[in-house]
Design a protein around this motif. Structure first.
Motif, PDB file in Angstrom:
ATOM      1  N   ASP A   1       0.866  -1.871   0.170  1.00 28.21           N
ATOM      2  CA  ASP A   1      -0.147  -0.289   0.353  1.00 28.21           C
ATOM      3  C   ASP A   1       1.090   1.216  -0.006  1.00 28.21           C
ATOM      4  O   ASP A   1       1.721   1.981   1.059  1.00 28.21           O
ATOM      5  CB  ASP A   1      -0.300  -0.265   1.710  1.00 28.21           C
ATOM      6  CG  ASP A   1      -2.230   1.033   1.556  1.00 28.21           C
ATOM      7  OD1 ASP A   1      -2.204   1.727   0.703  1.00 28.21           O
ATOM      8  OD2 ASP A   1      -3.002   1.059   2.338  1.00 28.21           O
TER       9      ASP A   1
ATOM     10  N   HIS B   1      -1.947   1.775   9.026  1.00 28.86           N
ATOM     11  CA  HIS B   1      -2.939   0.558   9.575  1.00 28.86           C
ATOM     12  C   HIS B   1      -1.378  -0.446   9.493  1.00 28.86           C
ATOM     13  O   HIS B   1      -1.011  -0.638   8.280  1.00 28.86           O
ATOM     14  CB  HIS B   1      -4.261   0.273   8.963  1.00 28.86           C
ATOM     15  CG  HIS B   1      -3.915   0.117   7.262  1.00 28.86           C
ATOM     16  ND1 HIS B   1      -3.543  -0.717   6.883  1.00 28.86           N
ATOM     17  CD2 HIS B   1      -3.984   1.635   6.600  1.00 28.86           C
ATOM     18  CE1 HIS B   1      -3.457  -0.043   5.172  1.00 28.86           C
ATOM     19  NE2 HIS B   1      -3.643   1.084   4.995  1.00 28.86           N
TER      20      HIS B   1
ATOM     21  N   GLU C   1       2.022   7.594   1.349  1.00 28.45           N
ATOM     22  CA  GLU C   1       2.165   7.099   1.986  1.00 28.45           C
ATOM     23  C   GLU C   1       3.474   5.798   1.800  1.00 28.45           C
ATOM     24  O   GLU C   1       3.585   5.651   0.308  1.00 28.45           O
ATOM     25  CB  GLU C   1       0.354   6.126   2.534  1.00 28.45           C
ATOM     26  CG  GLU C   1       0.375   4.915   2.867  1.00 28.45           C
ATOM     27  CD  GLU C   1      -1.046   4.541   1.890  1.00 28.45           C
ATOM     28  OE1 GLU C   1      -1.758   4.310   1.075  1.00 28.45           O
ATOM     29  OE2 GLU C   1      -1.331   3.068   3.141  1.00 28.45           O
TER      30      GLU C   1
HETATM   31 CO    CO Z   1      -2.808   2.536   2.953  1.00 27.60          CO
END
Ligand code: CO
Ligand code: MF3
Ligand code: CO
Length: 271
Positions: A112, A175, A239
């Motif tokens: 991710d 997360h 990210e």
């Molecule tokens: Co994420």
């Protein structure tokens, strides 16, 4: 709170998924230009993931509790859109800033990562927001090591954002990630040093600060997904997926272009 510690075999799969997610961003970068629609960026990424990489785009039909299935394969968040922007018929125009967020599944594991891109020449404020947000992400990453706490990450991000006159979105966080897209722990982008979960080697999680030029408040649009700033100020996000190691950390979502930053911001030098 059960945080899964990944085995060496799992970590190897996370490295592969992470690298593939980053390579989708490298692939799409040259297409992020004036006049292209976010729907076209989604289509190009979808074909690249499914046909070239043989990965599964994790957002497509993703439906956490309380959400309708996400209808597209990537998230495209333009200007005052904070996150979870749904690709559509909107064309990119001069001065836009856009976050593209890619999550792939390979061999059962998720990678991710997201970056900001400029469309033409950004305003001075927009450029500063994207650069400071990039620095926030790296300051968060640089505080990851075995024995540090989650609060150390949040503190590093929050202090840098606020000292630059920006604000941290509170409702969404990084997360844990692995076989599941979103797992424990929650990685807040604000906090106090020495608080929260203690980091152990083998933990994998994302750091993905959403930083607003104005107030931190957000609003969800009627599509059930798109998040915007309440005051319509610009918002930026970067990210990476990170592994905690005995020595510090390993960023799993690096690729050749990722260290230049999609905006040309570069990995910031700081003390
Ligand atoms: Co994420
Ligand atoms: N990739 C986002 C994250 O960083 C989550 C997007 S969920 C989706 O956690 F359904 F909108 F794709
Ligand atoms: Co993401």
């Amino acid at each position: 709170m059960a945080v899964h510690i990944k085995s060496p075999e799992e970590i190897q799969k996370m490295r592969i998924a992470g690298r593939l997610a980053a390579e989708v961003l490298d692939f799409i970068a040259p297409y992020v230009k004036l006049g292209v629609t976010t729907g076209e960026l989604d289509r190009l990424c979808h074909v690249y993931m499914v046909e070239q990489q043989k990965t599964t785009p994790a957002p497509l039909n993703y439906a956490p509790p309380g959400y309708q299935p996400f209808p597209k394969s990537i998230c495209t968040s333009v200007n005052h859109v904070v996150c979870h922007g749904v690709p559509g018929e909107k064309k990119l125009k001069p001065g836009d800033i856009i976050n593209i967020d890619i999550t792939v599944i390979k061999d059962g594991y998720h990678g991710d990562t997201s970056r900001m891109f400029y469309v033409g020449q950004p305003s001075i404020q927009a450029k500063r927001l994207c650069e400071v947000t990039y620095e926030c992400m790296w300051r968060g990453i640089d505080s990851v090591r075995a024995g540090a706490c989650l609060g150390d990450i949040g503190y590093a991000i929050q202090t840098h954002a606020e000292r630059n006159g920006f604000s941290v979105v509170r409702e969404f966080c990084g997360h844990g990630i692995g076989v599941k897209f979103h797992e424990e722990p929650q990685v807040l982008h604000y906090g106090r040093p020495g608080t929260g979960l203690r980091l152990e080697p083998g933990m994998t999680f994302t750091i993905e600060p959403m930083i607003n030029a104005g107030k931190p408040d957000i609003r969800q649009l009627a599509d059930g997904w798109t998040i915007v700033t309440k005051d319509h100020s610009l918002s930026a996000q970067w990210e990476h997926t990170v592994l905690v190691t005995a020595a510090g950390n390993e960023v799993l979502t690096l690729s050749p272009a990722s260290l230049e930053g999609g905006t040309g911001a570069g990995r910031p030098a700081h003390a």
